[in-house]
Motif scaffolding. Sequence first.
Motif, PDB file in Angstrom:
ATOM      1  N   ARG A  33      65.914 -10.933 -13.187  1.00  0.00           N
ATOM      2  CA  ARG A  33      64.961  -9.922 -12.680  1.00  0.00           C
ATOM      3  C   ARG A  33      63.754  -9.868 -13.157  1.00  0.00           C
ATOM      4  NH1 ARG A  33      67.587  -4.206 -11.360  1.00  0.00           N
ATOM      5  NH2 ARG A  33      68.583  -4.685 -13.528  1.00  0.00           N
ATOM      6  N   GLY A  34      63.687 -10.229 -14.683  1.00  0.00           N
ATOM      7  CA  GLY A  34      62.574 -10.097 -15.435  1.00  0.00           C
ATOM      8  C   GLY A  34      61.636 -11.216 -15.332  1.00  0.00           C
ATOM      9  N   ASP A  35      60.357 -10.915 -15.759  1.00  0.00           N
ATOM     10  CA  ASP A  35      59.400 -11.998 -15.896  1.00  0.00           C
ATOM     11  C   ASP A  35      59.665 -13.407 -16.897  1.00  0.00           C
ATOM     12  OD1 ASP A  35      57.721 -10.753 -13.909  1.00  0.00           O
ATOM     13  OD2 ASP A  35      56.673  -9.684 -15.315  1.00  0.00           O
ATOM     14  N   ASP A  36      60.447 -12.893 -17.790  1.00  0.00           N
ATOM     15  CA  ASP A  36      60.725 -13.755 -18.942  1.00  0.00           C
ATOM     16  C   ASP A  36      61.945 -14.738 -18.514  1.00  0.00           C
ATOM     17  OD1 ASP A  36      62.201 -12.067 -19.195  1.00  0.00           O
ATOM     18  OD2 ASP A  36      62.170 -11.638 -21.177  1.00  0.00           O
ATOM     19  N   ALA A  37      62.499 -14.623 -17.303  1.00  0.00           N
ATOM     20  CA  ALA A  37      63.740 -15.625 -17.119  1.00  0.00           C
ATOM     21  C   ALA A  37      63.457 -16.577 -16.470  1.00  0.00           C
ATOM     22  CB  ALA A  37      64.476 -14.666 -15.841  1.00  0.00           C
ATOM     23  N   ASP A  38      64.078 -17.763 -16.720  1.00  0.00           N
ATOM     24  CA  ASP A  38      63.693 -19.081 -16.168  1.00  0.00           C
ATOM     25  C   ASP A  38      63.436 -19.043 -14.807  1.00  0.00           C
ATOM     26  OD1 ASP A  38      63.759 -20.287 -18.924  1.00  0.00           O
ATOM     27  OD2 ASP A  38      66.049 -20.609 -18.955  1.00  0.00           O
ATOM     28  N   VAL A  39      64.252 -18.257 -14.104  1.00  0.00           N
ATOM     29  CA  VAL A  39      64.424 -18.252 -12.798  1.00  0.00           C
ATOM     30  C   VAL A  39      64.491 -16.684 -12.382  1.00  0.00           C
ATOM     31  CG1 VAL A  39      65.425 -18.907 -10.473  1.00  0.00           C
ATOM     32  CG2 VAL A  39      65.297 -20.515 -12.540  1.00  0.00           C
ATOM     33  N   ARG A  40      63.669 -16.282 -11.577  1.00  0.00           N
ATOM     34  CA  ARG A  40      63.578 -14.867 -11.123  1.00  0.00           C
ATOM     35  C   ARG A  40      64.714 -14.672 -10.038  1.00  0.00           C
ATOM     36  NH1 ARG A  40      58.454 -11.421 -11.168  1.00  0.00           N
ATOM     37  NH2 ARG A  40      60.034  -9.779 -10.941  1.00  0.00           N
ATOM     38  N   PHE A  41      65.479 -13.598  -9.897  1.00  0.00           N
ATOM     39  CA  PHE A  41      66.356 -13.600  -8.891  1.00  0.00           C
ATOM     40  C   PHE A  41      67.157 -12.101  -9.063  1.00  0.00           C
ATOM     41  CE2 PHE A  41      70.489 -13.869  -6.310  1.00  0.00           C
ATOM     42  CZ  PHE A  41      69.856 -14.504  -5.180  1.00  0.00           C
ATOM     43  N   ASP A  42      67.267 -11.402  -8.005  1.00  0.00           N
ATOM     44  CA  ASP A  42      67.836  -9.947  -8.152  1.00  0.00           C
ATOM     45  C   ASP A  42      69.135 -10.081  -7.494  1.00  0.00           C
ATOM     46  OD1 ASP A  42      68.710  -7.532  -8.166  1.00  0.00           O
ATOM     47  OD2 ASP A  42      66.799  -6.715  -7.510  1.00  0.00           O
ATOM     48  N   LEU A  43      70.332 -10.054  -8.139  1.00  0.00           N
ATOM     49  CA  LEU A  43      71.657 -10.230  -7.426  1.00  0.00           C
ATOM     50  C   LEU A  43      71.988  -9.094  -6.547  1.00  0.00           C
ATOM     51  CD1 LEU A  43      73.748 -11.416 -10.852  1.00  0.00           C
ATOM     52  CD2 LEU A  43      73.127 -12.891  -8.731  1.00  0.00           C
ATOM     53  N   ALA A  44      71.295  -8.019  -7.004  1.00  0.00           N
ATOM     54  CA  ALA A  44      71.980  -6.943  -6.143  1.00  0.00           C
ATOM     55  C   ALA A  44      71.042  -6.731  -4.456  1.00  0.00           C
ATOM     56  CB  ALA A  44      71.351  -5.594  -6.737  1.00  0.00           C
ATOM     57  N   THR A  45      69.959  -7.569  -4.415  1.00  0.00           N
ATOM     58  CA  THR A  45      69.408  -7.768  -3.259  1.00  0.00           C
ATOM     59  C   THR A  45      69.385  -9.169  -2.772  1.00  0.00           C
ATOM     60  OG1 THR A  45      67.177  -7.878  -4.376  1.00  0.00           O
ATOM     61  CG2 THR A  45      67.959  -5.586  -3.897  1.00  0.00           C
ATOM     62  N   GLY A  46      69.434 -10.108  -3.716  1.00  0.00           N
ATOM     63  CA  GLY A  46      69.182 -11.593  -3.147  1.00  0.00           C
ATOM     64  C   GLY A  46      70.343 -11.968  -2.396  1.00  0.00           C
ATOM     65  N   SER A  47      70.188 -12.956  -1.423  1.00  0.00           N
ATOM     66  CA  SER A  47      71.153 -13.356  -0.609  1.00  0.00           C
ATOM     67  C   SER A  47      72.155 -14.442  -1.054  1.00  0.00           C
ATOM     68  CB  SER A  47      70.699 -13.822   0.597  1.00  0.00           C
ATOM     69  OG  SER A  47      69.948 -15.230   0.542  1.00  0.00           O
ATOM     70  N   PRO A  48      73.450 -14.595  -0.969  1.00  0.00           N
ATOM     71  CA  PRO A  48      74.308 -15.528  -1.603  1.00  0.00           C
ATOM     72  C   PRO A  48      73.726 -16.957  -0.929  1.00  0.00           C
ATOM     73  CG  PRO A  48      75.646 -13.906  -0.689  1.00  0.00           C
ATOM     74  CD  PRO A  48      74.147 -13.579  -0.217  1.00  0.00           C
ATOM     75  N   GLY A  49      73.351 -17.004   0.032  1.00  0.00           N
ATOM     76  CA  GLY A  49      72.599 -18.512   0.627  1.00  0.00           C
ATOM     77  C   GLY A  49      71.440 -18.935  -0.519  1.00  0.00           C
ATOM     78  N   VAL A  83      78.226  -5.222  -6.278  1.00  0.00           N
ATOM     79  CA  VAL A  83      77.558  -6.257  -5.184  1.00  0.00           C
ATOM     80  C   VAL A  83      77.021  -7.540  -5.776  1.00  0.00           C
ATOM     81  CG1 VAL A  83      75.794  -6.403  -3.448  1.00  0.00           C
ATOM     82  CG2 VAL A  83      77.280  -4.111  -3.397  1.00  0.00           C
ATOM     83  N   ALA A  84      76.449  -7.269  -6.937  1.00  0.00           N
ATOM     84  CA  ALA A  84      75.812  -8.426  -7.636  1.00  0.00           C
ATOM     85  C   ALA A  84      76.821  -9.364  -8.203  1.00  0.00           C
ATOM     86  CB  ALA A  84      75.257  -8.204  -8.797  1.00  0.00           C
ATOM     87  N   VAL A  85      78.145  -8.888  -8.293  1.00  0.00           N
ATOM     88  CA  VAL A  85      79.131  -9.817  -8.626  1.00  0.00           C
ATOM     89  C   VAL A  85      79.805 -10.775  -7.354  1.00  0.00           C
ATOM     90  CG1 VAL A  85      81.756 -10.599  -9.560  1.00  0.00           C
ATOM     91  CG2 VAL A  85      79.907  -9.058 -10.643  1.00  0.00           C
ATOM     92  N   ALA A  86      79.937  -9.934  -6.140  1.00  0.00           N
ATOM     93  CA  ALA A  86      80.162 -10.386  -4.645  1.00  0.00           C
ATOM     94  C   ALA A  86      79.363 -11.441  -4.479  1.00  0.00           C
ATOM     95  CB  ALA A  86      80.506  -9.560  -3.823  1.00  0.00           C
ATOM     96  N   THR A  87      78.197 -11.498  -4.721  1.00  0.00           N
ATOM     97  CA  THR A  87      76.859 -12.301  -4.470  1.00  0.00           C
ATOM     98  C   THR A  87      77.347 -13.634  -5.429  1.00  0.00           C
ATOM     99  OG1 THR A  87      75.334 -10.799  -3.996  1.00  0.00           O
ATOM    100  CG2 THR A  87      74.577 -12.815  -4.439  1.00  0.00           C
ATOM    101  N   ILE A  88      77.581 -13.612  -6.621  1.00  0.00           N
ATOM    102  CA  ILE A  88      77.742 -14.710  -7.408  1.00  0.00           C
ATOM    103  C   ILE A  88      79.102 -15.583  -7.013  1.00  0.00           C
ATOM    104  CG2 ILE A  88      78.668 -15.355  -9.785  1.00  0.00           C
ATOM    105  CD1 ILE A  88      76.961 -13.134 -10.883  1.00  0.00           C
ATOM    106  N   CYS A  89      79.884 -14.627  -6.587  1.00  0.00           N
ATOM    107  CA  CYS A  89      81.325 -15.498  -6.311  1.00  0.00           C
ATOM    108  C   CYS A  89      81.298 -16.026  -4.840  1.00  0.00           C
ATOM    109  CB  CYS A  89      82.569 -14.338  -6.010  1.00  0.00           C
ATOM    110  SG  CYS A  89      83.159 -13.642  -7.838  1.00  0.00           S
TER     111      CYS A  89
END
Length: 328
Positions: A33-49, A83-89
């Motif tokens: 979620r941070g600005d210093d990540a290579d890719v910004r993505f919030d697992l708790a709100t982002g879609s599995p797609g 929920v974040a882990v559910a998105t990953i799986c």
Amino acid sequence: MRVLLIGANGYLGRYVADRLLADPAVQLTALGRGDDADVRFDLATGSPGALTRFLDAVHPGVVINCAGTTRGGARELTRHNTVAVATICESLRRSGCGARLVQLGCAAEYGPSQPGSSTAEDAVPRPGGPYGVSKLAATELVLGSGLDAVVLRVFSPVGPGTPAGSPLGRLAEAMRRAMQSGDGELKLGGLGVQRDFVDVRDVARAVHAASLSAAQGVVNIGTGRAVRLRDAAAVLARVAGYGGALHEIDGPPHARPMGLAAIGAQRSESSAEQLTAGPPGGSFPYPDGCGAWQQADVRTARDRLGWRPRINLEESLADIWMEAACRI
């Protein structure tokens, strides 16, 4: 080997990232979620797609999840830990990358255990609080996903970067303040619990080993030795050079002050340093819902990962103190 590391800026994730970057065979991408990540993505709100499309583009061989939170209400814990882990799986199931998943679990999933016992991976989990429940739910999602996956149940991580709000972090800060003010007595609560403290750098080594192994299911990561917080406090005082007395305010009636030097004039209990939340003079539960005792059975990590802890608790505590002392 292409590795996608989720949660690289967290307490454990920073050391996992350092370990992976030291391996010339690893090509690391950090997602968070941070600005210093290579890719910004919030697992708790982002879609599995959306995550699936990213996995298909990057095509990692291993996905390591160090993300999560230890604080907040049940709703927040569920959102970030479950929920974040559910998105990953779900994303990994949809993706064609075929990546292996290394999920960081925690010993709080087990809940309280019998004093003197070592908890093995086949123990029935009985988490004692919402944090452990949220992490256990994540583990069950991973185990039931059908993925090539392993869950590392990390016991009590310590060492450099230990959060200031943790029991050992609070202890170091209390000692720093006592030394700064010249206080000859430090009153502490919550020293009776015993935990299996494992250095965060050893945890990172275990994650690296798990990413290269074929191990599946749950693997405990600890030292196999429970240490009383009271004894850890005495070691910390020694490495810090604190010459005062550590006085336990919530011990059994026969307990005596831990005299590292003569005890000064007693202060009121209301001014005592409480390492964990609790009523003055009463019970001070360690904030993981695991009761008075936890000790890992680490034979599976030895046999299936070829991993053993290398860093002893005194070195871990010395590093915690070094960071605290820099604030003097």
